[in-house]
Enzyme design. Structure first.
Site, PDB file in Angstrom:
ATOM      1  N   ARG A  61       7.641  -2.596   9.735  1.00  0.00           N
ATOM      2  CA  ARG A  61       8.036  -3.394   8.586  1.00  0.00           C
ATOM      3  C   ARG A  61       7.459  -4.707   8.698  1.00  0.00           C
ATOM      4  O   ARG A  61       7.750  -5.514   9.855  1.00  0.00           O
ATOM      5  CB  ARG A  61       9.312  -3.305   8.377  1.00  0.00           C
ATOM      6  CG  ARG A  61       9.862  -1.952   7.651  1.00  0.00           C
ATOM      7  CD  ARG A  61       9.008  -1.582   6.333  1.00  0.00           C
ATOM      8  NE  ARG A  61       9.446  -0.235   5.612  1.00  0.00           N
ATOM      9  CZ  ARG A  61       8.770   0.866   5.749  1.00  0.00           C
ATOM     10  NH1 ARG A  61       7.547   0.916   6.528  1.00  0.00           N
ATOM     11  NH2 ARG A  61       9.001   1.968   5.193  1.00  0.00           N
ATOM     12  N   GLU A  72       3.559  -7.934   0.283  1.00  0.00           N
ATOM     13  CA  GLU A  72       2.604  -6.962   0.026  1.00  0.00           C
ATOM     14  C   GLU A  72       2.499  -6.943  -1.469  1.00  0.00           C
ATOM     15  O   GLU A  72       3.114  -6.400  -2.330  1.00  0.00           O
ATOM     16  CB  GLU A  72       3.030  -5.533   0.879  1.00  0.00           C
ATOM     17  CG  GLU A  72       3.257  -5.838   2.167  1.00  0.00           C
ATOM     18  CD  GLU A  72       3.489  -4.514   2.823  1.00  0.00           C
ATOM     19  OE1 GLU A  72       3.551  -3.504   2.280  1.00  0.00           O
ATOM     20  OE2 GLU A  72       3.544  -4.457   4.114  1.00  0.00           O
ATOM     21  N   HIS A 124      -1.149  -1.793   5.061  1.00  0.00           N
ATOM     22  CA  HIS A 124      -0.212  -0.829   5.082  1.00  0.00           C
ATOM     23  C   HIS A 124      -0.393   0.648   4.840  1.00  0.00           C
ATOM     24  O   HIS A 124       0.073   1.320   4.081  1.00  0.00           O
ATOM     25  CB  HIS A 124       1.080  -1.266   4.019  1.00  0.00           C
ATOM     26  CG  HIS A 124       2.482  -0.839   4.310  1.00  0.00           C
ATOM     27  ND1 HIS A 124       3.543  -1.520   3.888  1.00  0.00           N
ATOM     28  CD2 HIS A 124       2.878   0.351   5.019  1.00  0.00           C
ATOM     29  CE1 HIS A 124       4.313  -0.678   4.112  1.00  0.00           C
ATOM     30  NE2 HIS A 124       4.202   0.269   4.646  1.00  0.00           N
TER      31      HIS A 124
END
Length: 320
Positions: A234, A263, A282
């Protein structure tokens, strides 16, 4: 009344698995495009179930959900959901652990190899006409690897690096003693030992209050000069400003980052222009097989609740 199931924010562009999972079930499946709290409220206020990607489901959103019985998260993490607010309102929250364990471990390993061998830097240089692009590179064998977090992905990563010739593999996790496999190479270590002794550190941590910004100016100062950090867990487990500073000064040699504090990564981020950083979007979780499993299990978690069953992978226990 026909039930309403809302996919709050579709990342994949198809819904075959969801439609199959709800086959024979009397419900309307709606695909929305939510990015903000008002978006989620507008699309999901009258939903019986929400299939959630990355849209925010805060306490303010939960308060506006009139009929919702389950928020089924596409993924392992659920930090974009206010779990306490959902539980108080009698809403189940579910996730899908384990669907991408191998993918994340492979991605972390790929990033480590690319950082050590400077492969993206060399690729860019050759495409620009460069040659003999030699920079200081040290071999991996004989050096120390640290793994922070030993859940499913941390363990899979550890299994994959057994043959790389590390002198030590240090693993930090509260339950590490019970998880190390007999006959395999690795040793339980404290957080400080992993930070202070490792040439390479791979992060496999959940995001909690005690892990938020666990990599920061103070902990980086205790790392070896030139250490390499890989993060496929994370984004907020790293203080990004402190990481950028350490990469700019040379305190850290390189970083491989699949996740970020914000993000998508803002175009203004200094990370984008840094040659000693590898960036991916990601996507460590991704393979065609993993996404198919993810979509099916997410839908089935919601169907279980709507048909009166306890979901297989609940992250809360509402009083219903």
């Amino acid at each position: 009344m026909m039930m309403k199931i809302v996919i709050s924010d579709d990342r994949f562009g198809w819904n075959d698995e969801e439609e199959q999972a709800f086959s024979g079930f009397s419900a309307e499946l709606v695909v929305a495009d939510c990015h903000t709290e008002p978006d989620v409220i507008a699309a999901c206020a009258d939903a019986d179930a929400i299939l959630l990607n990355q849209a925010p489901v805060t306490a303010a959103v939960v308060e506006k959900l009139r009929r919702c019985r389950v928020i089924s998260r596409y993924g392992i993490g659920y930090d974009n959901v206010d779990i306490r607010a959902a539980e108080k309102k009698g809403i189940w929250v579910t996730n899908v652990p384990g669907y991408c364990t191998e993918e994340v471990a492979e991605h972390a390993l790929g990033m480590l190899l690319c950082c050590v061998r400077r492969i993206p830097f060399k690729d860019r240089g050759v495409r620009r006409g460069g040659w003999n692009l030699n920079q200081p590179i040290r071999r991996m064998s004989g050096r120390t690897l640290g793994i922070l977090g030993f859940g499913a992905t941390g363990r899979a990563f550890w299994e994959k690096v057994q043959g790389f010739g590390f002198s030590r593999i240090l693993v930090c996790d509260p339950s590490i003693e019970r998880k190390l496999l007999p006959g395999m190479f690795g040793e339980a270590a404290s957080f400080d030992d992993v930070i202070g002794c490792s040439d390479f550190i791979s992060l496999h941590l959940p995001l909690r209050e005690d892990t938020r910004h666990i990599i920061n100016r103070r902990t980086i100062a205790n790392m070896k000069d030139g250490a390499i950090i890989i993060n496929t867990s994370r984004g907020p487990v790293i203080n990004e400003d402190d990481l950028i500073e350490a990469l700019n000064t040379g305190k850290l040699g390189a970083a491989g980052l699949d996740v970020f504090e914000r993000e998508p990564l803002p175009p203004s981020s200094p990370l984008i222009g840094m040659d000693n950083v590898i960036l991916t979007d990601h996507s460590a979780y991704y393979s065609q097989e993993a996404v198919s499993i993810l979509k099916t299990r997410t839908a089935m978690n919601a169907r279980d609740v709507l048909e009166g069953r306890v979901p297989k992978t609940a992250v809360n226990r509402p009083r219903v």
